[in-house]
Enzyme design. Structure first.
Site, mmCIF file in Angstrom:
data_model
loop_
_atom_site.group_PDB
_atom_site.id
_atom_site.type_symbol
_atom_site.label_atom_id
_atom_site.label_comp_id
_atom_site.label_asym_id
_atom_site.label_seq_id
_atom_site.Cartn_x
_atom_site.Cartn_y
_atom_site.Cartn_z
ATOM 1 N N ASP A 14 -8.022 -6.927 6.332
ATOM 2 C CA ASP A 14 -8.811 -6.188 5.256
ATOM 3 C C ASP A 14 -8.417 -6.528 3.796
ATOM 4 O O ASP A 14 -9.175 -6.796 3.110
ATOM 5 C CB ASP A 14 -8.778 -4.718 5.569
ATOM 6 C CG ASP A 14 -9.819 -4.382 6.791
ATOM 7 O OD1 ASP A 14 -10.657 -5.230 6.905
ATOM 8 O OD2 ASP A 14 -9.605 -3.322 7.099
ATOM 9 N N ARG A 102 2.151 6.534 0.533
ATOM 10 C CA ARG A 102 1.073 6.350 -0.348
ATOM 11 C C ARG A 102 1.644 6.723 -1.858
ATOM 12 O O ARG A 102 1.102 5.757 -2.752
ATOM 13 C CB ARG A 102 -0.358 7.081 0.053
ATOM 14 C CG ARG A 102 -0.906 6.228 1.200
ATOM 15 C CD ARG A 102 -0.485 5.118 1.670
ATOM 16 N NE ARG A 102 -1.399 4.325 2.810
ATOM 17 C CZ ARG A 102 -0.551 3.986 3.832
ATOM 18 N NH1 ARG A 102 0.512 3.828 3.986
ATOM 19 N NH2 ARG A 102 -1.309 3.279 4.652
ATOM 20 N N ASP A 131 -5.854 8.035 3.798
ATOM 21 C CA ASP A 131 -4.948 7.053 2.931
ATOM 22 C C ASP A 131 -5.858 6.908 1.651
ATOM 23 O O ASP A 131 -5.340 6.871 0.494
ATOM 24 C CB ASP A 131 -4.694 5.900 3.779
ATOM 25 C CG ASP A 131 -3.570 5.936 4.685
ATOM 26 O OD1 ASP A 131 -2.818 6.984 4.532
ATOM 27 O OD2 ASP A 131 -3.605 5.332 5.642
ATOM 28 N N SER A 182 -4.653 0.183 15.165
ATOM 29 C CA SER A 182 -4.519 0.226 13.534
ATOM 30 C C SER A 182 -2.987 0.860 13.369
ATOM 31 O O SER A 182 -2.834 1.988 13.783
ATOM 32 C CB SER A 182 -5.745 0.970 12.874
ATOM 33 O OG SER A 182 -5.099 1.082 11.582
#
Ligand code: ARG
Length: 407
Positions: A14, A102, A131, A182
């Site tokens: 991605d 994050r 996220d 994922s």
């Protein structure tokens, strides 16, 4: 629209496609920023090698520049450590693997945006997850002037489409069409979701876990290890001092070998959906257990109870992306003031599938042998107990008299 964008780059499908897509669709220059947050990569002992490949891939995808920041020490000391002291477990179980990384990545996105004169930052998150919330809220808290772009949220590409897009633009990738899960990983552990596990009844297939063994394959002989804390900070394992990020990595190895640290849960995402998640967090769960055990012997009763009330709140706010908030700072100040006397050692016992404390000692332990013992050394004033207990129960006793039959 922005002209230069710093993208949080993982090297995956991605974000690689995002480099090119933002260029094509939005006409922006993209700078790729990859952060080493201590991903426990099986294929590379030294993360440097891996990250060279990642920056090469970003350039291959069309990034005008690509940069790697090694944030392992900063991540461990400024993000993981406060959460550890706060025993932060979301919904009682999840030690916040992705939620903690994050904000540190966001901080470096902002720094890189300044360094490269960018007017926006971007991330590769979808619209369904947590996220995106953490990236965007963190960036906006640190730099309200920067735009935050989310190409993956708007491009409407399926995984197949993205692979075709990468082929069309000759983006160098090592992906297959049937990616199973994922995954997000760092020092704190690994998060594995999607695929067949989207059915919450399906047991996690063999192979989803990489840093914890199956308990059935753990060594039969148990093992003891000693964690030393100074003012609440884990500083040594079995007498060997080491920086925190290394200590956690080492513990991941030791504890993971015994098959401890797997979590399989359905959790409430910030955006309102329930999600089936699996995690493996051997080192961080072991450290939280050890730290909590040290508090059990050295933290004053009422402070210990009040802290326990605040811990779930702390975990929630970190999960929900509010790291850079005044509430988090205030809670940290509370937790920090409780750490003053947390100097001592906890012995953890590892057995197949289990990790538990079986010994603890602290310089300022509040455990007092002469008060606790039933031996001759007993110094507890037994005569004080009778009056104390009578007054303690006086209210109930009064109530009971009024309710006695015939009164
Ligand atoms: N559910 C976890 C969280 O919200 C893990 C997220 C994992 N992220 C990912 N991109 N796979 O913190």
């Amino acid at each position: 629209m922005a002209k230069r964008v710093v993208l949080a780059y993982s090297g995956g499908l991605d974000t690689s496609v995002a480099v090119r897509w933002m260029q094509e669709e939005w006409g922006v220059e993209v700078i790729a920023l990859a952060a080493d947050v201590g991903q426990p990569r099986a294929d590379a002992g030294v993360s440097g090698e891996d990250f060279d490949a990642i920056t090469a891939r970003a350039r291959g995808a069309g990034a005008v520049d690509a940069k790697v920041v090694d944030v392992r020490a900063e991540f461990a000391d400024e993000y993981v450590l406060p959460a550890l002291k706060a025993h932060a477990l979301y919904e009682g179980r999840y030690p916040l693997v992705s939620a903690l990384s994050r904000p540190v990545i966001a901080r470096h996105l902002v720094a890189a945006a300044r360094e490269f004169g960018a007017d926006a930052v971007a991330h590769g998150c979808t619209g369904k997850g947590n996220d995106q919330v953490r990236f965007e809220v963190s960036v906006r808290s640190l730099a309200p002037d920067l735009e935050v772009l989310a190409p993956v949220r708007v491009w409407g590409l399926t995984r197949e489409d993205a692979i075709d897009y990468a082929k069309r633009f000759e983006i160098p990738l090592t992906v297959t069409k049937d990616k199973l899960y994922s995954v997000d990983e760092n020092l704190v552990g690994r998060a594995i979701e999607c695929g067949v596990m989207e059915d919450p009844w399906v047991a996690p297939p063999a192979g989803v876990y990489e840093i914890t063994r199956d308990a059935a394959d753990a060594p039969d002989a148990g093992r003891d290890l000693v964690v030393r804390f100074e003012s609440g900070v884990p500083v040594a394992l079995d007498g060997t001092a080491m920086p925190l990020h290394q200590l956690i990595t080492t513990l991941n190895g030791w504890v993971g070998e015994y098959g401890f640290g797997r979590i399989d849960m359905v959790e409430n995402r910030r955006v309102g959906i329930k999600s089936r998640e699996t995690y493996e967090c051997p080192g961080s769960l072991a450290l939280i257990a050890a730290h909590a055990d040290l508090e059990s012997i050295a933290l004053e009763r009422d402070l210990q109870r009040e802290k326990a009330r605040l811990e779930p709140r702390y975990a929630e706010l970190v999960y929900d992306g509010l790291w850079f908030s005044p509430l988090r700072r205030a809670l940290d100040a509370f937790v920090e003031s409780a750490q003053e006397d947390m100097t001592g050692e906890v012995r953890l016992r590892l057995e197949p599938g289990r990790c538990f404390a079986n010994g603890r000692r602290a310089q300022r332990a509040l455990y007092d042998y002469e008060l606790a013992t039933y031996d001759a050394a007993d110094s507890f004033r037994h005569e004080d107990a009778a009056g104390f207990v009578r007054l303690w129960g006086l209210s109930l006793e009064t109530w009971a008299r009024r309710h006695a039959p015939g009164s």
